[in-house]
Design a protein around this motif. Structure first.
Motif, PDB file in Angstrom:
ATOM      1  N   GLY A 117       0.713  -1.272  -0.045  1.00 14.69           N
ATOM      2  CA  GLY A 117      -0.092  -0.002   0.146  1.00 14.69           C
ATOM      3  C   GLY A 117       0.590   1.157  -0.118  1.00 14.69           C
ATOM      4  N   ARG A 118       2.083   1.186   0.177  1.00 16.92           N
ATOM      5  CA  ARG A 118       3.064   2.266   0.193  1.00 16.92           C
ATOM      6  C   ARG A 118       3.704   2.379  -1.133  1.00 16.92           C
ATOM      7  NH1 ARG A 118       8.246   3.892   3.606  1.00 16.92           N
ATOM      8  NH2 ARG A 118       9.046   1.866   3.220  1.00 16.92           N
ATOM      9  N   ASP A 119       3.541   3.744  -1.996  1.00 13.16           N
ATOM     10  CA  ASP A 119       4.281   4.154  -3.159  1.00 13.16           C
ATOM     11  C   ASP A 119       5.741   4.124  -2.889  1.00 13.16           C
ATOM     12  OD1 ASP A 119       5.253   4.757  -5.545  1.00 13.16           O
ATOM     13  OD2 ASP A 119       3.767   6.489  -5.833  1.00 13.16           O
ATOM     14  N   VAL A 120       6.574   2.989  -3.473  1.00 10.52           N
ATOM     15  CA  VAL A 120       7.997   2.840  -3.387  1.00 10.52           C
ATOM     16  C   VAL A 120       8.642   3.536  -4.478  1.00 10.52           C
ATOM     17  CG1 VAL A 120       7.816   1.011  -1.767  1.00 10.52           C
ATOM     18  CG2 VAL A 120       7.889   0.568  -4.046  1.00 10.52           C
ATOM     19  N   THR A 121       8.049   4.128  -5.373  1.00  7.17           N
ATOM     20  CA  THR A 121       8.643   4.506  -6.556  1.00  7.17           C
ATOM     21  C   THR A 121       9.585   5.614  -6.202  1.00  7.17           C
ATOM     22  OG1 THR A 121       6.567   4.917  -7.333  1.00  7.17           O
ATOM     23  CG2 THR A 121       7.736   3.990  -8.871  1.00  7.17           C
ATOM     24  N   GLY A 122       9.100   6.570  -5.270  1.00  7.12           N
ATOM     25  CA  GLY A 122      10.016   8.048  -5.107  1.00  7.12           C
ATOM     26  C   GLY A 122      11.023   7.741  -3.831  1.00  7.12           C
ATOM     27  N   LEU A 123      11.036   6.574  -3.226  1.00  4.65           N
ATOM     28  CA  LEU A 123      11.833   6.501  -1.994  1.00  4.65           C
ATOM     29  C   LEU A 123      13.332   6.729  -2.437  1.00  4.65           C
ATOM     30  CD1 LEU A 123      10.205   3.592  -0.125  1.00  4.65           C
ATOM     31  CD2 LEU A 123       9.878   6.046   0.168  1.00  4.65           C
ATOM     32  N   ASP A 124      14.268   6.977  -1.345  1.00  9.98           N
ATOM     33  CA  ASP A 124      15.646   7.002  -1.780  1.00  9.98           C
ATOM     34  C   ASP A 124      16.114   5.767  -1.522  1.00  9.98           C
ATOM     35  OD1 ASP A 124      15.897   6.900   0.996  1.00  9.98           O
ATOM     36  OD2 ASP A 124      16.144   9.061   1.441  1.00  9.98           O
ATOM     37  N   ASP A 125      17.471   5.906  -1.743  1.00  8.17           N
ATOM     38  CA  ASP A 125      18.212   4.395  -1.641  1.00  8.17           C
ATOM     39  C   ASP A 125      18.118   3.728  -0.381  1.00  8.17           C
ATOM     40  OD1 ASP A 125      18.806   4.632  -4.412  1.00  8.17           O
ATOM     41  OD2 ASP A 125      20.916   5.113  -4.139  1.00  8.17           O
ATOM     42  N   ASP A 126      18.320   4.599   0.764  1.00 10.20           N
ATOM     43  CA  ASP A 126      18.240   3.967   2.044  1.00 10.20           C
ATOM     44  C   ASP A 126      16.921   3.558   2.454  1.00 10.20           C
ATOM     45  OD1 ASP A 126      20.755   4.843   2.087  1.00 10.20           O
ATOM     46  OD2 ASP A 126      20.771   6.413   3.790  1.00 10.20           O
ATOM     47  N   ALA A 127      15.939   4.237   2.059  1.00  9.31           N
ATOM     48  CA  ALA A 127      14.541   3.642   2.468  1.00  9.31           C
ATOM     49  C   ALA A 127      14.262   2.434   1.720  1.00  9.31           C
ATOM     50  CB  ALA A 127      13.561   4.720   1.874  1.00  9.31           C
ATOM     51  N   LEU A 128      14.862   2.105   0.233  1.00 14.41           N
ATOM     52  CA  LEU A 128      14.574   1.277  -0.311  1.00 14.41           C
ATOM     53  C   LEU A 128      15.528  -0.239   0.186  1.00 14.41           C
ATOM     54  CD1 LEU A 128      14.847   2.319  -4.066  1.00 14.41           C
ATOM     55  CD2 LEU A 128      12.805   1.664  -2.842  1.00 14.41           C
ATOM     56  N   ALA A 129      16.662   0.285   0.788  1.00 15.77           N
ATOM     57  CA  ALA A 129      17.375  -0.766   1.425  1.00 15.77           C
ATOM     58  C   ALA A 129      16.770  -1.415   2.732  1.00 15.77           C
ATOM     59  CB  ALA A 129      18.740  -0.280   1.625  1.00 15.77           C
ATOM     60  N   ARG A 130      16.185  -0.334   3.330  1.00 14.41           N
ATOM     61  CA  ARG A 130      15.522  -0.791   4.565  1.00 14.41           C
ATOM     62  C   ARG A 130      14.191  -1.517   4.288  1.00 14.41           C
ATOM     63  NH1 ARG A 130      14.334   4.468   6.600  1.00 14.41           N
ATOM     64  NH2 ARG A 130      16.595   5.004   5.959  1.00 14.41           N
ATOM     65  N   ALA A 131      13.585  -1.283   3.100  1.00 16.74           N
ATOM     66  CA  ALA A 131      12.395  -2.121   2.884  1.00 16.74           C
ATOM     67  C   ALA A 131      12.862  -3.509   2.378  1.00 16.74           C
ATOM     68  CB  ALA A 131      11.854  -1.301   1.691  1.00 16.74           C
ATOM     69  N   ARG A 132      13.885  -3.729   1.616  1.00 11.14           N
ATOM     70  CA  ARG A 132      14.377  -4.817   1.372  1.00 11.14           C
ATOM     71  C   ARG A 132      14.741  -5.621   2.413  1.00 11.14           C
ATOM     72  NH1 ARG A 132      17.661  -1.773  -2.676  1.00 11.14           N
ATOM     73  NH2 ARG A 132      19.372  -1.778  -1.672  1.00 11.14           N
ATOM     74  N   ARG A 133      15.422  -4.944   3.423  1.00 10.10           N
ATOM     75  CA  ARG A 133      15.902  -5.729   4.670  1.00 10.10           C
ATOM     76  C   ARG A 133      14.733  -6.098   5.429  1.00 10.10           C
ATOM     77  NH1 ARG A 133      19.223  -2.095   8.462  1.00 10.10           N
ATOM     78  NH2 ARG A 133      20.601  -2.319   6.965  1.00 10.10           N
ATOM     79  N   GLU A 134      13.536  -5.466   5.349  1.00 10.00           N
ATOM     80  CA  GLU A 134      12.406  -5.744   6.427  1.00 10.00           C
ATOM     81  C   GLU A 134      11.315  -6.720   5.540  1.00 10.00           C
ATOM     82  OE1 GLU A 134      11.273  -2.102   7.598  1.00 10.00           O
ATOM     83  OE2 GLU A 134      13.170  -1.873   8.759  1.00 10.00           O
ATOM     84  N   LYS A 135      11.287  -6.444   4.383  1.00 17.06           N
ATOM     85  CA  LYS A 135      10.187  -7.300   3.692  1.00 17.06           C
ATOM     86  C   LYS A 135      10.528  -8.132   2.770  1.00 17.06           C
ATOM     87  CE  LYS A 135       6.742  -3.758   4.006  1.00 17.06           C
ATOM     88  NZ  LYS A 135       7.201  -2.450   4.453  1.00 17.06           N
TER      89      LYS A 135
END
Ligand SMILES: Nc1ncnc2c1ncn2[C@@H]1O[C@H](COP(=O)(O)OP(=O)(O)OP(=O)(O)O)[C@@H](O)[C@H]1O
Ligand SMILES: [Mg+2]
Lengths: 230, 406
Positions: free
Chosen positions: A73-91
């Motif tokens: 449900g969260r738009d991840v297209t605009g996230l910066d690299d660190d936020a993407l890294a965190r999302a990868r780590r958690e999800k």
């Protein structure tokens, strides 16, 4: 498209193209895709059709050139690299065709790696690693390094590693590509077990038989998802 | 990522790549060892000089002929025509100053010394020093036997001498030297005292000295002019006064001509200190250059490491490592390597220092503490600075590219 619960993955008009010299290759041409939590999906299609590219976009390793990607449900297209890294780590948990184990680390340490990166307490890490080793039948091999393990064992270590952070999404790009048929089936069975336990499983495969075991098959041709095998 | 885990991860990498680790350790080690060793050399020399001057006596003011503009440690350079000698009477006049406790005029020359009697009259060419009874006190020297030059009129050339231990042994062997006669040139002197062993001072080994009355030395070397006048001030804070008085008295006695140089121990020491300090810094700078070379090696080794570990970096990113974490991993590696190299370098440097001390026991070689801190610190800073680029490169890797085996 409208469903009572938000889908885990919602892609709208995703494109990805690569420029090689003067030529532009369109690996993804305006993909729309919705995947619910807990689904088991096989992505199939000829070589070069964009399967890996799609998986990389889904896994937040690659950014689409246009379109929108809602993850949980969260738009991840605009996230910066660190936020993407965190999302990868958690999800997200990745399983690769060539395992990608760190050669100097033992099976145990390879499995522990995502938790080390996440800064999880050593005591808790040890506990979780022992559980994973047991679940994947690797207890005897815990202190062996990748070059002391068979391909099947390596892939089991890799799957255990993918599961270490208890991701909701498991992405496997030709996970059996480097394994013999029998071992490959063991690995698929393992992955299916994870899906049965609630995770969303997306597998890229060339093997129609393996693909047929999924709940849903996505056939890709030339950067697009087509209704049926061409 | 926790710091402990970071270190452990880096340690695994460092232990894994034996060749590259050895290479960096070597380069870093050499740099650090060079700094430690060279600073030990410089500091040793500095302390040696300081000790030599310390042994000279306290509160010393030295008057020498000729006007030296810099009043430094070097030989006096005469300006204008011929320099006027400092005569014995000039020297004795200096005692008029209230700041002066005592003084010792000095003539130094080389003489052929031999025992006056006995069949084997071996000749020893050695330093012969002419002075007065106060010389012993001015120079803080002690005797092991007998008495020093007698008090009395310095113009009177008593036929007595005081000799160093080595001379005594060489001229008279095991026999007691006191009361024996020796010859310097064609003059005879009775030995009345033997100097206690006290090492070297200002390049003269006191064990090899022969000391005769100043008037005898004047006759012996056929000179009126003194080599130097050693003046001892009453107190440390009277040294400047003694210096000023000496200059004034000498100027007065030399018809207003300022043709002597008066130096104080402090000034000499300060000059030596400055020269050797500069030297230490300069050579330390050279050693720092070797560290910079090591830094460039670190950079190359790290760049190779990044290239070789592309897929590992890609994996770490896929597992959720941020760019900052990737950078931290490489920095930890560099710091570990630098610390290892620094430890090895300090060990080798200190070992080398021990060797130096064993080889030259007279010189107190010792790395100053700042070198022992600065060298490892520089190594670490160098390693970090030169890892900035490789670490950035690693952090910027595109995970898809890094993971694919292209
Ligand atoms: N980094 C890249 N640079 C240039 N072109 C690329 C890049 N990555 C993928 N492509 C191109 O994009 C298209 C899709 O590639 P992709 O790897 O997704 O195919 P695939 O379906 O996974 O193929 P395979 O079954 O062989 O793995 C191909 O034409 C490929 O050449
Ligand atoms: Mg592919």
């Amino acid at each position: 498209m409208q469903s009572p619960s938000t889908p885990l993955i919602q892609l709208t008009a995703i494109t990805r193209h690569f420029t090689v010299g003067d030529e532009t290759v369109s690996a993804l041409r305006g993909l729309d895709l919705s995947i619910a939590q807990g689904e088991y999906i096989a992505i199939m299609g000829p070589s070069g059709s964009g399967k890996s590219t799609l998986l990389n976009v889904l896994g937040l390793l690659d950014r689409p050139d246009s379109g929108h990607y809602l993850l949980d449900g969260r738009d991840v297209t605009g996230l910066d690299d660190d936020a993407l890294a965190r999302a990868r780590r958690e999800k997200i948990g990745f399983v690769f065709q060539s395992f990608h184990l760190v050669p100097r680390l033992s099976a145990r340490e390879n499995i522990e790696l995502p938790m080390v990166l996440a800064g999880i307490d050593p005591a808790e890490r040890a506990e979780r690693v022992e559980l994973l080793l047991r679940d994947y039948g690797l207890t005897q091999r815990a202190d062996h390094r990748p070059n002391q393990l068979s391909g099947g064992q390596c892939q089991r270590v890799a799957i255990a590693r993918a599961m270490a952070m208890r991701p909701s999404l498991i992405l496997a790009d030709e996970p059996t590509g480097n394994l013999d048929r029998h071992t490959g089936q063991d690995v698929i069975a393992l992955l299916e077990g994870l899906q049965a336990a609630g995770a969303t499983l997306i597998i890229v495969t060339h093997d129609p038989e393996l693909g047929g075991r999924a709940q849903r098959q996505l056939h890709m041709v030339d950067g697009e998802i087509v209704p049926e095998a061409a | 990522m926790r710091n402990a885990d970071l270190l452990q991860y880096a340690a695994r990498v460092v232990r894994g790549g034996v060749v590259r680790t050895a290479l960096v350790l070597l380069a870093m080690g050499i740099g650090v060892a060079a700094v430690v060793l060279v600073s030990a050399l410089g500091e040793g020399a500095r302390r040696y000089v300081a000790e030599q001057f310390g042994a000279l006596g306290t509160n010393l003011v030295i008057v020498l002929p000729g006007r030296s503009e810099t009043a430094g440690a070097g030989p006096a350079i005469a300006s204008g025509e011929t320099t006027r000698d400092i005569t014995l009477d000039d020297a004795l006049a200096l005692s008029r100053s209230l700041a002066v406790r005592r003084l010792a005029p000095l003539i130094v020359g080389l003489g052929a010394v031999r025992a006056a009697e006995g069949a084997d009259a071996r000749v020893r060419e050695g330093p012969v020093l002419g002075s007065t009874s106060d010389f012993l006190a001015v120079r803080n020297m002690t005797l092991s036997q007998g008495v020093f030059l007698p008090d009395g009129d310095p113009h009177h050339a008593a036929q007595v001498c005081v000799i160093g231990g080595t001379i005594a042994a060489e001229l008279f062997g095991t026999q007691p030297p006191l009361g024996r006669w020796l010859r310097i040139g064609d003059r005879r002197f009775r030995v009345i005292g033997v100097l206690a062993k006290q090492g070297t001072s200002l390049g003269l080994d006191t064990d090899e000295l022969v000391i005769v009355p100043i008037a005898a030395a004047q006759a012996l070397f056929n000179t009126e002019g003194l080599f130097r006048v050693l003046v001892e001030a009453k107190q440390r804070d009277q040294v400047p006064q003694a210096k000023a008085d000496a200059e004034a008295i000498m100027q007065q006695r030399h018809e207003g001509e300022r043709d002597v140089t008066v130096i104080t121990q402090d000034a000499v020491l300060a000059t030596f200190d400055r020269i050797l300090g500069t030297l230490t810094l300069a050579i330390g700078g050279l050693a720092a250059i070797s560290l910079a070379v090591a830094g460039i090696l670190v950079m190359n080794v790290m760049l190779i490491s990044v290239a070789q570990r592309r897929s590992e970096i890609g994996l770490l990113k896929a597992l959720g490592a941020t760019a900052a974490e990737i950078r931290r991993i490489f920095f930890s590696e560099a710091v570990l390597l630098a610390l290892g190299g620094a430890a090895a370098g300090v060990a080798v440097g200190l070992l080398g220092q021990q060797v130096l001390v064993a080889a030259f026991p007279n010189i107190p070689f010792a790395s100053p503490w700042w070198a022992l801190v600065a060298a490892p610190l520089t190594a670490v800073v160098t390693a970090v600075v030169f890892t900035v680029m490789p670490a950035r490169r690693a952090a910027k890797l595109d995970p898809v590219q890094a993971l694919s085996r292209r």
